[in-house]
Design a protein around this motif. Structure first.
Motif, PDB file in Angstrom:
ATOM      1  N   LYS A   1       7.466   0.446  -9.653  1.00 37.78           N
ATOM      2  CA  LYS A   1       7.744   1.537  -8.718  1.00 37.78           C
ATOM      3  C   LYS A   1       6.536   1.774  -7.810  1.00 37.78           C
ATOM      4  N   ALA A   2       5.340   1.684  -8.358  1.00 35.09           N
ATOM      5  CA  ALA A   2       4.128   1.861  -7.554  1.00 35.09           C
ATOM      6  C   ALA A   2       4.028   0.777  -6.490  1.00 35.09           C
TER       7      ALA A   2
ATOM      8  N   GLN B   1       6.780   0.537   0.836  1.00 38.12           N
ATOM      9  CA  GLN B   1       7.426   1.529   1.694  1.00 38.12           C
ATOM     10  C   GLN B   1       6.397   2.270   2.540  1.00 38.12           C
ATOM     11  N   ALA B   2       5.277   2.605   1.946  1.00 43.93           N
ATOM     12  CA  ALA B   2       4.210   3.285   2.691  1.00 43.93           C
ATOM     13  C   ALA B   2       3.723   2.413   3.834  1.00 43.93           C
ATOM     14  N   GLU B   3       3.537   1.145   3.558  1.00 40.74           N
ATOM     15  CA  GLU B   3       3.072   0.216   4.582  1.00 40.74           C
ATOM     16  C   GLU B   3       4.033   0.188   5.771  1.00 40.74           C
ATOM     17  N   GLN B   4       5.322   0.088   5.488  1.00 39.69           N
ATOM     18  CA  GLN B   4       6.319   0.066   6.560  1.00 39.69           C
ATOM     19  C   GLN B   4       6.297   1.359   7.367  1.00 39.69           C
ATOM     20  N   LEU B   5       6.271   2.483   6.670  1.00 42.09           N
ATOM     21  CA  LEU B   5       6.264   3.771   7.361  1.00 42.09           C
ATOM     22  C   LEU B   5       5.005   3.962   8.208  1.00 42.09           C
ATOM     23  N   ILE B   6       3.868   3.590   7.668  1.00 44.38           N
ATOM     24  CA  ILE B   6       2.608   3.740   8.403  1.00 44.38           C
ATOM     25  C   ILE B   6       2.639   2.915   9.680  1.00 44.38           C
ATOM     26  N   GLU B   7       3.094   1.667   9.586  1.00 40.42           N
ATOM     27  CA  GLU B   7       3.136   0.808  10.762  1.00 40.42           C
ATOM     28  C   GLU B   7       4.086   1.356  11.826  1.00 40.42           C
ATOM     29  N   ILE B   8       5.249   1.828  11.408  1.00 44.32           N
ATOM     30  CA  ILE B   8       6.220   2.387  12.355  1.00 44.32           C
ATOM     31  C   ILE B   8       5.679   3.661  12.990  1.00 44.32           C
TER      32      ILE B   8
ATOM     33  N   TRP C   1      -0.024   8.000  -1.453  1.00 46.01           N
ATOM     34  CA  TRP C   1      -0.694   8.857  -2.427  1.00 46.01           C
ATOM     35  C   TRP C   1       0.046   8.837  -3.762  1.00 46.01           C
ATOM     36  N   VAL C   2       1.374   8.921  -3.721  1.00 46.23           N
ATOM     37  CA  VAL C   2       2.173   8.927  -4.950  1.00 46.23           C
ATOM     38  C   VAL C   2       1.972   7.631  -5.736  1.00 46.23           C
ATOM     39  N   SER C   3       1.796   6.536  -5.022  1.00 49.45           N
ATOM     40  CA  SER C   3       1.626   5.256  -5.719  1.00 49.45           C
ATOM     41  C   SER C   3       0.403   5.271  -6.635  1.00 49.45           C
TER      42      SER C   3
END
Length: 75
Positions: A16-17, A23-30, A4-6
């Motif tokens: 940064k976006a 980072q979001a992609e990595q977190l979502i997958e984990i 969302w922040v991106s």
């Protein structure tokens, strides 16, 4: 949150976006693999319908596994 922040970053912060998306992609997958309830809680914690739609729109830029995990949240 990272996804969302991106969407809120101005054009001058494009690097940064891009990092936020990665980072979001990595977190979502984990989270989708290891802690699905936490991923659902994070999605539900978005402040409003507009924010949730923004996340859904941004998810199109993610890997297929991350997109699938986000899609499951709205099914």
């Amino acid at each position: 949150h990272k996804l969302w922040v991106s969407t809120k970053r101005p054009a001058t912060f494009q690097a940064k976006a891009t990092k936020d998306l990665a980072q979001a992609e990595q977190l979502i997958e984990i989270l989708a693999d290891d802690r699905p309830p936490d991923l659902a809680a994070a999605f539900d914690a978005l402040p409003n319908k507009k924010a949730r739609q923004s996340v859904l729109d941004q998810s199109r830029k993610l890997s297929p596994p991350a997109r699938e995990a986000i899609a499951k949240l709205t099914a």
